[in-house]
Design a protein around this motif. Structure first.
Motif, PDB file in Angstrom:
ATOM      1  N   HIS A 552      31.062  14.653   3.508  1.00 56.63           N
ATOM      2  CA  HIS A 552      31.196  16.030   3.053  1.00 56.63           C
ATOM      3  C   HIS A 552      30.464  17.013   3.954  1.00 56.63           C
ATOM      4  O   HIS A 552      30.519  18.219   3.719  1.00 56.63           O
ATOM      5  N   GLY A 553      29.772  16.511   4.967  1.00 58.26           N
ATOM      6  CA  GLY A 553      28.972  17.394   5.802  1.00 58.26           C
ATOM      7  C   GLY A 553      27.724  17.849   5.060  1.00 58.26           C
ATOM      8  O   GLY A 553      27.665  17.840   3.843  1.00 58.26           O
ATOM      9  N   ALA A 554      26.708  18.228   5.809  1.00 59.04           N
ATOM     10  CA  ALA A 554      25.475  18.674   5.167  1.00 59.04           C
ATOM     11  C   ALA A 554      24.725  19.681   6.021  1.00 59.04           C
ATOM     12  O   ALA A 554      23.549  19.936   5.785  1.00 59.04           O
ATOM     13  N   ALA A 555      25.392  20.268   6.987  1.00 61.96           N
ATOM     14  CA  ALA A 555      24.701  21.133   7.943  1.00 61.96           C
ATOM     15  C   ALA A 555      24.012  22.300   7.255  1.00 61.96           C
ATOM     16  O   ALA A 555      22.856  22.622   7.555  1.00 61.96           O
ATOM     17  N   ASP A 556      24.693  22.961   6.311  1.00 66.08           N
ATOM     18  CA  ASP A 556      24.089  24.116   5.644  1.00 66.08           C
ATOM     19  C   ASP A 556      22.881  23.722   4.807  1.00 66.08           C
ATOM     20  O   ASP A 556      21.911  24.480   4.705  1.00 66.08           O
ATOM     21  N   LEU A 557      22.948  22.550   4.194  1.00 67.35           N
ATOM     22  CA  LEU A 557      21.812  22.098   3.395  1.00 67.35           C
ATOM     23  C   LEU A 557      20.593  21.864   4.285  1.00 67.35           C
ATOM     24  O   LEU A 557      19.466  22.216   3.927  1.00 67.35           O
ATOM     25  N   VAL A 558      20.824  21.262   5.449  1.00 66.81           N
ATOM     26  CA  VAL A 558      19.723  21.027   6.383  1.00 66.81           C
ATOM     27  C   VAL A 558      19.149  22.358   6.861  1.00 66.81           C
ATOM     28  O   VAL A 558      17.921  22.553   6.903  1.00 66.81           O
ATOM     29  N   ARG A 559      20.012  23.297   7.206  1.00 63.23           N
ATOM     30  CA  ARG A 559      19.546  24.600   7.705  1.00 63.23           C
ATOM     31  C   ARG A 559      18.768  25.369   6.640  1.00 63.23           C
ATOM     32  O   ARG A 559      17.923  26.205   6.964  1.00 63.23           O
ATOM     33  N   SER A 560      19.065  25.102   5.375  1.00 57.39           N
ATOM     34  CA  SER A 560      18.435  25.847   4.287  1.00 57.39           C
ATOM     35  C   SER A 560      17.105  25.249   3.854  1.00 57.39           C
ATOM     36  O   SER A 560      16.378  25.860   3.068  1.00 57.39           O
ATOM     37  N   MET A 561      16.761  24.074   4.349  1.00 54.40           N
ATOM     38  CA  MET A 561      15.530  23.417   3.915  1.00 54.40           C
ATOM     39  C   MET A 561      14.293  24.118   4.460  1.00 54.40           C
ATOM     40  O   MET A 561      14.262  24.499   5.626  1.00 54.40           O
ATOM     41  N   THR A 562      13.282  24.253   3.610  1.00 51.75           N
ATOM     42  CA  THR A 562      11.968  24.644   4.105  1.00 51.75           C
ATOM     43  C   THR A 562      11.404  23.484   4.923  1.00 51.75           C
ATOM     44  O   THR A 562      11.887  22.345   4.847  1.00 51.75           O
ATOM     45  N   LEU A 563      10.363  23.758   5.702  1.00 46.37           N
ATOM     46  CA  LEU A 563       9.741  22.680   6.462  1.00 46.37           C
ATOM     47  C   LEU A 563       9.195  21.601   5.529  1.00 46.37           C
ATOM     48  O   LEU A 563       9.263  20.404   5.828  1.00 46.37           O
ATOM     49  N   ASP A 564       8.656  22.012   4.402  1.00 45.59           N
ATOM     50  CA  ASP A 564       8.140  21.048   3.432  1.00 45.59           C
ATOM     51  C   ASP A 564       9.247  20.091   3.001  1.00 45.59           C
ATOM     52  O   ASP A 564       9.075  18.862   3.000  1.00 45.59           O
ATOM     53  N   LEU A 565      10.429  20.636   2.643  1.00 45.86           N
ATOM     54  CA  LEU A 565      11.542  19.793   2.213  1.00 45.86           C
ATOM     55  C   LEU A 565      12.078  18.957   3.369  1.00 45.86           C
ATOM     56  O   LEU A 565      12.459  17.794   3.190  1.00 45.86           O
ATOM     57  N   PHE A 566      12.095  19.545   4.568  1.00 41.61           N
ATOM     58  CA  PHE A 566      12.595  18.819   5.735  1.00 41.61           C
ATOM     59  C   PHE A 566      11.772  17.554   5.959  1.00 41.61           C
ATOM     60  O   PHE A 566      12.313  16.450   6.120  1.00 41.61           O
ATOM     61  N   ALA A 632      16.866  23.240  16.983  1.00 35.78           N
ATOM     62  CA  ALA A 632      16.638  21.908  17.544  1.00 35.78           C
ATOM     63  C   ALA A 632      16.170  20.939  16.466  1.00 35.78           C
ATOM     64  O   ALA A 632      16.562  19.762  16.450  1.00 35.78           O
ATOM     65  N   LEU A 633      15.324  21.415  15.558  1.00 33.71           N
ATOM     66  CA  LEU A 633      14.867  20.574  14.460  1.00 33.71           C
ATOM     67  C   LEU A 633      16.040  20.180  13.565  1.00 33.71           C
ATOM     68  O   LEU A 633      16.172  19.019  13.152  1.00 33.71           O
ATOM     69  N   ASN A 634      16.904  21.151  13.273  1.00 31.81           N
ATOM     70  CA  ASN A 634      18.087  20.857  12.460  1.00 31.81           C
ATOM     71  C   ASN A 634      18.958  19.801  13.127  1.00 31.81           C
ATOM     72  O   ASN A 634      19.497  18.901  12.463  1.00 31.81           O
ATOM     73  N   ASN A 635      19.106  19.911  14.429  1.00 33.12           N
ATOM     74  CA  ASN A 635      19.951  18.954  15.154  1.00 33.12           C
ATOM     75  C   ASN A 635      19.415  17.531  15.043  1.00 33.12           C
ATOM     76  O   ASN A 635      20.188  16.565  15.033  1.00 33.12           O
ATOM     77  N   LEU A 636      18.095  17.394  14.952  1.00 31.74           N
ATOM     78  CA  LEU A 636      17.524  16.060  14.785  1.00 31.74           C
ATOM     79  C   LEU A 636      17.993  15.443  13.471  1.00 31.74           C
ATOM     80  O   LEU A 636      18.406  14.278  13.427  1.00 31.74           O
ATOM     81  N   ALA A 637      17.933  16.214  12.396  1.00 38.78           N
ATOM     82  CA  ALA A 637      18.355  15.694  11.094  1.00 38.78           C
ATOM     83  C   ALA A 637      19.846  15.404  11.072  1.00 38.78           C
ATOM     84  O   ALA A 637      20.292  14.384  10.529  1.00 38.78           O
ATOM     85  N   LEU A 638      20.620  16.284  11.667  1.00 40.62           N
ATOM     86  CA  LEU A 638      22.076  16.117  11.639  1.00 40.62           C
ATOM     87  C   LEU A 638      22.533  14.959  12.520  1.00 40.62           C
ATOM     88  O   LEU A 638      23.666  14.488  12.386  1.00 40.62           O
ATOM     89  N   ALA A 639      21.665  14.485  13.405  1.00 37.70           N
ATOM     90  CA  ALA A 639      22.030  13.349  14.260  1.00 37.70           C
ATOM     91  C   ALA A 639      22.028  12.037  13.493  1.00 37.70           C
ATOM     92  O   ALA A 639      22.532  11.023  13.988  1.00 37.70           O
ATOM     93  N   GLY A 640      21.430  12.026  12.291  1.00 35.59           N
ATOM     94  CA  GLY A 640      21.433  10.813  11.479  1.00 35.59           C
ATOM     95  C   GLY A 640      20.722   9.671  12.166  1.00 35.59           C
ATOM     96  O   GLY A 640      19.582   9.812  12.631  1.00 35.59           O
ATOM     97  N   HIS A 641      21.396   8.521  12.266  1.00 39.06           N
ATOM     98  CA  HIS A 641      20.755   7.339  12.845  1.00 39.06           C
ATOM     99  C   HIS A 641      20.460   7.503  14.334  1.00 39.06           C
ATOM    100  O   HIS A 641      19.737   6.695  14.921  1.00 39.06           O
ATOM    101  N   ARG A 642      21.008   8.554  14.944  1.00 36.13           N
ATOM    102  CA  ARG A 642      20.705   8.828  16.358  1.00 36.13           C
ATOM    103  C   ARG A 642      19.539   9.817  16.486  1.00 36.13           C
ATOM    104  O   ARG A 642      19.393  10.484  17.507  1.00 36.13           O
ATOM    105  N   PHE A 643      18.701   9.899  15.475  1.00 40.95           N
ATOM    106  CA  PHE A 643      17.580  10.842  15.463  1.00 40.95           C
ATOM    107  C   PHE A 643      16.726  10.719  16.729  1.00 40.95           C
ATOM    108  O   PHE A 643      16.495  11.699  17.444  1.00 40.95           O
ATOM    109  N   THR A 644      16.254   9.511  17.002  1.00 43.91           N
ATOM    110  CA  THR A 644      15.362   9.314  18.155  1.00 43.91           C
ATOM    111  C   THR A 644      16.076   9.613  19.461  1.00 43.91           C
ATOM    112  O   THR A 644      15.529  10.267  20.362  1.00 43.91           O
TER     113      THR A 644
END
Length: 688
Positions: A552-566, A632-644
């Motif tokens: 379902h995608g989750a890009a907007d949810l990731v972008r909306s997270m505070t740093l605490d939630l991230f 850039a931080l958002n892109n890390l989360a959206l990369a999923g298992h390719r985070f590192t």
């Protein structure tokens, strides 16, 4: 696994049981469900395509069998009461709810699990709850525009509460504008909305999404032998989930309860403490916050000009869930009942139309007051009677067996029936809310997990073949003992997950086929739409294995997270046992973000990732400092298992700066990402 089998016919017992259910009247619900219809979905639109162009986000044609079916009769594989509910929720199109002068309220129904409501403002359109996905919201708005020829812009968006089917389509409202969302767009939500929306869809999101595949059975075949709805609606769309974050929070610092001295006669209802009056694009609105009801953050609201009340998801034409089968926090039936009482007392005498975020509206003051009062009584009954029996020493399972029917005054109303929530699992939810998972019996304090329990039960009964024989006896009994058969077969299937326990392949196939038969019959007899979906999806997966998960995608949810939630989301993904064993010295990462500048610290210690806003004076000197943008931080989360790998690539590209890349990579190496297709009705295969 046994593999796909042909269609399973309803047993003679299920056919007879369904036929014996009292005749199902059309009643005023069918009149109300069709009232105000301006346009059905276009005949040349059998389905709404997904944005990727390869899949279907929503199917209209799939439910033609419900629209074409006779209301007085139902197919043998469907409980007649659920069949009636399915026909009602299949009524689709654009409807006018109320109108006076230049003001009107419209609803698009049957385009998703939820409804999208449109209110005409002075300069544009106020959209309430823009469905679950980008695609369905886009086409729902198109139906409104094509039918009314109203091309005015979206002036405001209101989210009634924090569940995804009430905000997921928000960006789809701007598909006609190339996804350009005006910076000044007014977006309203109840206080706590964003935190709860992200918590539910990110922190426990993978598990809930997997279980939602069962609950809504969106991919199950749509037919009298398959999916006929979810009780609250037909199913949930499978398009892209988006979110335009709220800019105005009812109950937040900027929107506090309206004082008596500021109350105006234009609000129609008398003032009382705790009401929030606002004017949105020229439309007066009175809000009632209802936290802890159907959602942790939720609100009802009233349109004085039209004497129309929006009840969000607090009063629909079904018993709702106190604990959703997909998983959620247990809801508070006492608070739910209390806020319904408050709504009746506040708005009832001044309301001529009532609508909700699901189902069809009601009209007429007396009808609305009766409806809201009976829904109130229902939730109070669940709470109070469960507590009465809890205090008498009954467990949740016992309470659900002891109270199998609502009292006559409630049960005689179709809108109190368990099409979405059920009396059975709601009573267990009240027990869980007050008492927890443990029933007090020490024999249940440390029970064996499913595979080990399966091995022991199967061995004690005499082996897999003997257990299957017992299950066949249960299925052949008069009446059939489907629940007992399901339990017996479940032990055989899970015992096969132990590589040291011999379950012959043909024996396991037999058990899986019988379990599919058993689940299917239980599904065919269920009045509750989500029970039916769980049983029929379980029947499919027990022989075919888990199906491919929807993305379902989750890009907007990731972008909306505070740093605490991230970083909370990152912390729950750490393999704690391995990290604790391998890293005996804390690894401290200092994070510096710009646009706007923010700083925080994460420390990996004792297998736990600790987040501190700003510098952590107690953590010592940072092992590494990471400087990056929020994108850039958002892109890390959206990369999923390719985070590192994404992190290393961005470091190489200069998008991220880090003074000790190896230290950062060490922390990230402990991130684990779940398989979205984890098994539910079969064991995980292990090799010793």
């Amino acid at each position: 696994m046994a593999g796909t089998t042909g269609p399973i016919e309803p047993s003679a017992f299920i056919q007879d049981r369904n036929r014996q259910i009292n005749s199902i009247p059309r009643s005023d619900d069918f009149t109300d469900a069709n009232r105000g219809l301006l346009a059905p979905p276009p005949s040349d639109l059998p389905f709404i395509p997904a944005k990727n162009g390869r899949e279907v986000a929503w199917s209209f044609a799939g439910y033609d069998f419900l629209r074409d079916g006779e209301p007085e009769t139902n197919p043998d594989p469907v409980n007649p009461s659920l069949w009636r509910q399915g026909q009602l929720t299949a009524v689709a199109g654009l409807f006018q709810v109320m109108a006076a002068g230049n003001r009107a309220i419209y609803q698009v129904r049957g385009y998703d699990l939820s409804n999208m409501t449109i209110v005409t403002g002075d300069t544009g359109l106020i959209v309430i709850d823009p469905l679950a996905s980008y695609e369905t919201a886009q086409y729902a708005l198109k139906l409104y525009r094509d039918t009314t020829e109203d091309q005015r812009p979206i002036s405001a968006v209101i989210y009634t509460h924090s569940h995804v089917d009430h905000f997921g389509g928000s960006r789809g409202l701007f598909a006609e504008k190339n996804d350009d969302v005006p910076a000044e767009l007014a977006v309203y939500a109840p206080i706590g909305f964003l935190e709860h929306a992200i918590s539910e869809n990110v922190l426990a999101g993978p598990a809930m999404a997997r279980r939602a595949e069962y609950m809504y059975a969106a991919k199950l075949g749509k037919s009298p032998m398959g999916q006929v709805g979810a009780g609250l609606g037909l199913t949930i769309s499978t398009g892209e989930v988006t979110l335009i974050p709220p800019r105005h929070y009812v109950g937040g610092p900027a929107i506090q309860p309206t004082q008596q001295k500021d109350w105006s006669s234009q609000y129609v209802i008398p003032w009382r403490p705790g009401l929030y009056a606002r004017t949105i694009d020229g439309v007066p609105v009175v809000f009632q916050l209802t936290p802890g009801t159907e959602a942790p953050a939720e609100m009802n609201f009233y349109f004085p000009e039209l004497k129309t009340l929006c009840m969000a998801e607090n009063a629909t034409h079904t018993m709702h869930n106190l604990l959703s089968l997909r998983g959620a926090q247990v809801r508070d039936p006492h608070a739910w009942s209390k806020y319904l009482t408050e709504a009746v007392q506040t708005f009832g005498e001044y309301t001529e139309a009532e609508f909700a975020s699901h189902h069809w509206p009601r009209w007429g003051k007396d009808s609305i007051i009766e409806f809201l009062s009976n829904q109130r009584d229902m939730y109070s009954f669940l709470n109070d009677q469960a507590l009465r029996l809890i205090d008498a020493g009954y467990t949740g399972i016992e309470i659900a067996e002891k109270l199998q029917q609502l009292p006559r005054g409630l049960a005689e109303h179709w809108y109190d029936q368990g099409y979405y929530g059920s009396l059975s699992h709601n009573l267990k939810a009240v027990y869980q809310r007050y008492i927890g998972w443990f029933d007090g019996n020490p024999a249940h304090l440390w029970t064996l997990p499913p595979v080990e329990a399966g091995v022991q039960y199967v061995s004690a009964i005499g082996g897999p073949e003997a257990v299957i024989g017992k299950a066949q006896e249960a299925l052949s009994a008069d009446p059939p003992q489907y629940r007992w058969a399901a339990e017996l077969l479940n032990h055989v299937i899970f015992a096969s997950g132990d590589p040291d326990f011999a379950v012959a392949e043909e024996t396991l196939d037999q058990a899986e086929q019988l379990q599919a038969q058993t689940f299917t019959q239980l599904g065919y007899g269920a009045e509750n739409g989500t029970w039916r979906n769980f049983y029929l999806t379980g029947a499919q997966e027990v022989v075919n294995g888990p199906q491919r998960a929807s993305d379902h995608g989750a890009a907007d949810l990731v972008r909306s997270m505070t740093l605490d939630l991230f970083f909370q989301a990152m912390a729950k993904s750490i393999d704690g046992p391995r990290a604790a064993q391998e890293q005996t010295t804390p690894i401290v990462l200092r994070w510096v973000l710009d646009e706007p500048r923010q700083e925080c610290t994460t420390t990996l210690r004792n297998g736990v990732l600790i987040y501190v806003e700003g510098p952590d004076a107690l953590a010592g000197k940072p092992t590494a400092t990471i400087t990056l943008t929020r994108e850039a931080l958002n892109n890390l989360a959206l990369a999923g298992h390719r985070f590192t790998q994404n992190f290393d690539d961005q470091v190489a590209a200069g998008t991220i700066q880090v003074d000790d890349e190896a230290a950062a990579d060490t922390v990230f190496s402990y991130l684990v990402f779940p398989d979205p297709r984890f098994p539910i009705v079969t064991p995980r295969k292990t090799v010793k």
